[in-house]
Design a protein around this motif. Structure first.
Motif, mmCIF file in Angstrom:
data_model
loop_
_atom_site.group_PDB
_atom_site.id
_atom_site.type_symbol
_atom_site.label_atom_id
_atom_site.label_comp_id
_atom_site.label_asym_id
_atom_site.label_seq_id
_atom_site.Cartn_x
_atom_site.Cartn_y
_atom_site.Cartn_z
ATOM 1 N N UNK A 1 36.093 40.148 41.912
ATOM 2 C CA UNK A 1 34.707 40.611 41.972
ATOM 3 C C UNK A 1 34.565 41.676 43.055
ATOM 4 N N UNK A 2 35.158 41.402 44.218
ATOM 5 C CA UNK A 2 35.110 42.368 45.314
ATOM 6 C C UNK A 2 35.773 43.684 44.891
ATOM 7 N N UNK A 3 36.877 43.588 44.181
ATOM 8 C CA UNK A 3 37.591 44.773 43.712
ATOM 9 C C UNK A 3 36.741 45.593 42.751
ATOM 10 N N UNK A 4 36.074 44.914 41.815
ATOM 11 C CA UNK A 4 35.251 45.620 40.832
ATOM 12 C C UNK A 4 34.108 46.360 41.511
ATOM 13 N N UNK A 5 33.467 45.712 42.475
ATOM 14 C CA UNK A 5 32.370 46.353 43.202
ATOM 15 C C UNK A 5 32.905 47.527 44.008
ATOM 16 N N UNK A 6 34.061 47.338 44.640
ATOM 17 C CA UNK A 6 34.655 48.402 45.439
ATOM 18 C C UNK A 6 35.020 49.626 44.627
ATOM 19 N N UNK A 7 35.295 49.415 43.341
ATOM 20 C CA UNK A 7 35.638 50.537 42.474
ATOM 21 C C UNK A 7 34.417 51.122 41.767
ATOM 22 N N UNK A 8 33.227 50.771 42.246
ATOM 23 C CA UNK A 8 32.021 51.436 41.770
ATOM 24 C C UNK A 8 31.220 50.712 40.725
ATOM 25 N N UNK A 9 31.607 49.516 40.341
ATOM 26 C CA UNK A 9 30.821 48.745 39.373
ATOM 27 C C UNK A 9 29.770 47.942 40.133
ATOM 28 N N UNK A 10 28.617 48.524 40.325
ATOM 29 C CA UNK A 10 27.603 47.881 41.158
ATOM 30 C C UNK A 10 26.621 47.036 40.360
ATOM 31 N N UNK A 11 26.455 47.302 39.073
ATOM 32 C CA UNK A 11 25.552 46.507 38.242
ATOM 33 C C UNK A 11 26.170 45.119 38.042
ATOM 34 N N UNK A 12 25.455 44.083 38.481
ATOM 35 C CA UNK A 12 26.003 42.721 38.442
ATOM 36 C C UNK A 12 26.352 42.302 37.021
ATOM 37 N N UNK A 13 25.484 42.595 36.057
ATOM 38 C CA UNK A 13 25.761 42.228 34.665
ATOM 39 C C UNK A 13 26.997 42.950 34.148
ATOM 40 N N UNK A 14 27.177 44.215 34.554
ATOM 41 C CA UNK A 14 28.344 44.981 34.117
ATOM 42 C C UNK A 14 29.622 44.415 34.714
ATOM 43 N N UNK A 15 29.558 43.983 35.978
ATOM 44 C CA UNK A 15 30.725 43.372 36.617
ATOM 45 C C UNK A 15 31.092 42.079 35.903
ATOM 46 N N UNK A 16 30.088 41.279 35.595
ATOM 47 C CA UNK A 16 30.340 40.008 34.903
ATOM 48 C C UNK A 16 30.965 40.245 33.534
ATOM 49 N N UNK B 1 32.675 42.935 32.582
ATOM 50 C CA UNK B 1 33.999 43.527 32.806
ATOM 51 C C UNK B 1 35.043 42.450 33.091
ATOM 52 N N UNK B 2 34.665 41.457 33.887
ATOM 53 C CA UNK B 2 35.609 40.404 34.268
ATOM 54 C C UNK B 2 35.605 39.222 33.296
ATOM 55 N N UNK B 3 34.660 39.204 32.377
ATOM 56 C CA UNK B 3 34.600 38.116 31.407
ATOM 57 C C UNK B 3 34.207 36.783 32.020
ATOM 58 N N UNK B 4 33.283 36.803 32.979
ATOM 59 C CA UNK B 4 32.875 35.583 33.682
ATOM 60 C C UNK B 4 31.555 35.060 33.118
ATOM 61 N N UNK B 5 31.377 33.725 33.135
ATOM 62 C CA UNK B 5 30.074 33.189 32.742
ATOM 63 C C UNK B 5 29.116 33.366 33.918
ATOM 64 N N UNK B 6 27.827 33.305 33.630
ATOM 65 C CA UNK B 6 26.823 33.618 34.647
ATOM 66 C C UNK B 6 26.863 32.663 35.835
ATOM 67 N N UNK B 7 27.157 31.370 35.559
ATOM 68 C CA UNK B 7 27.210 30.401 36.646
ATOM 69 C C UNK B 7 28.311 30.706 37.643
#
Length: 290
Positions: A38-53, A55-61
């Protein structure tokens, strides 16, 4: 001998071990792989939380728990999107930026160590590209770009290199029409690149002309993505763009040294026609009415 399922599971165990998926302290930084990703995705410019989720294939919880953990460590800051109150944005703090850079350094070193140990690193990388492309197939993105952009230039250089290896006498792009692809830019045409998590996988160009038709040029798919339907996706998209540009007739050419390309067009709704240009390389010519 191992059956197919056993081979797949052997591969999965090896990758799980190599990437540290089971480590409680990924790369020795005190947090598991999920939080680090998650930290890596944000560091690479993915700031939208829904987009990060997504991208990583994570459930909301799980995503919420990982974000809270990173916030508690003061590595990220989560705020409401000023343009859309329904969205949340995550950005790195100064401390988070340092942690992100530490992960980048350690990850690069780990990759380098693995490649150095292997006697044929290029073969290993080709296998990795194939696996990553296959597993990330649902996330391929087709992007329209300038053919002089870095991702486009990468695809074109790979394409020219393949033609040079496969054509008798090699290939020199300067002998082709429009070697700089300047007619593959709107409003005359366009250029598409297929991307897979930062890796360019393929391209195709739409070249505008003043002859009553446009041309499809430089269709190329990486060996890491062949046989997965990418060429058809690229062609379908570029044909849709041609319609939007009010182009109703397309033409293309290819060479008999590329029999898979010839078959692709013969079975894709294209009609073989007589030569329509003086390019020295092609010996097959096709057109398609839109």
């Amino acid at each position: 001998m191992l059956d197919d399922i056993s081979r797949f599971r052997r591969f999965s165990r090896a990758v799980t071990s190599e990437v540290g998926a089971l480590d409680t302290s990924f790369l020795g930084r005190g947090r598991p792989l999920g939080a680090a990703r998650v930290l890596n995705a944000i560091g690479h410019g993915r700031t939208d939380v829904a987009a990060v989720r997504a991208y990583l294939g994570l459930d909301s919880g799980l995503m919420s728990r990982l974000l809270r953990g990173l916030e508690d460590e003061k590595l990220i800051k989560v705020t409401t999107d000023p343009d859309d109150a329904r969205k949340r944005r995550a950005t790195l703090t100064a401390r988070g930026q340092k942690e992100f850079q530490a992960y980048e350094h350690l990850s690069d070193g780990r990759a380098q160590d693995l490649l150095v140990k292997y006697p044929h690193p290029e073969t290993l990388l080709e296998a990795m590209d194939l696996v990553a492309s296959a597993l990330g197939r649902e996330k391929w993105i087709l992007e329209e770009c300038d053919p002089r952009d870095p991702a486009a230039r990468y695809c074109l250089e790979e394409y020219y290199g393949e033609l040079n290896r496969r054509f008798d006498g090699g290939f020199d792009v300067s002998l082709s029409c429009d070697p700089d692809a300047t007619d593959m830019i709107r409003p005359r045409g366009c250029f598409l690149v297929a991307m897979s998590d930062g890796l360019p996988l393929g391209c195709v160009g739409l070249k505008g002309t003043d002859k009553g038709y446009a041309e499809i040029k430089r269709l190329w798919v990486s060996p890491a993505a062949r046989g997965m339907g990418l060429a058809r996706r690229l062609m379908a998209e570029v044909e849709d763009i041609a319609r939007d540009l009010n182009i109703d007739l397309l033409r293309l050419d290819t060479n008999s040294a590329l029999p898979e390309a010839v078959r692709f067009y013969q079975t894709g709704g294209w009609t073989e026609i007589d030569r329509f240009n003086d390019d020295p390389y092609p010996d097959f010519f096709f057109e398609k009415a839109l």
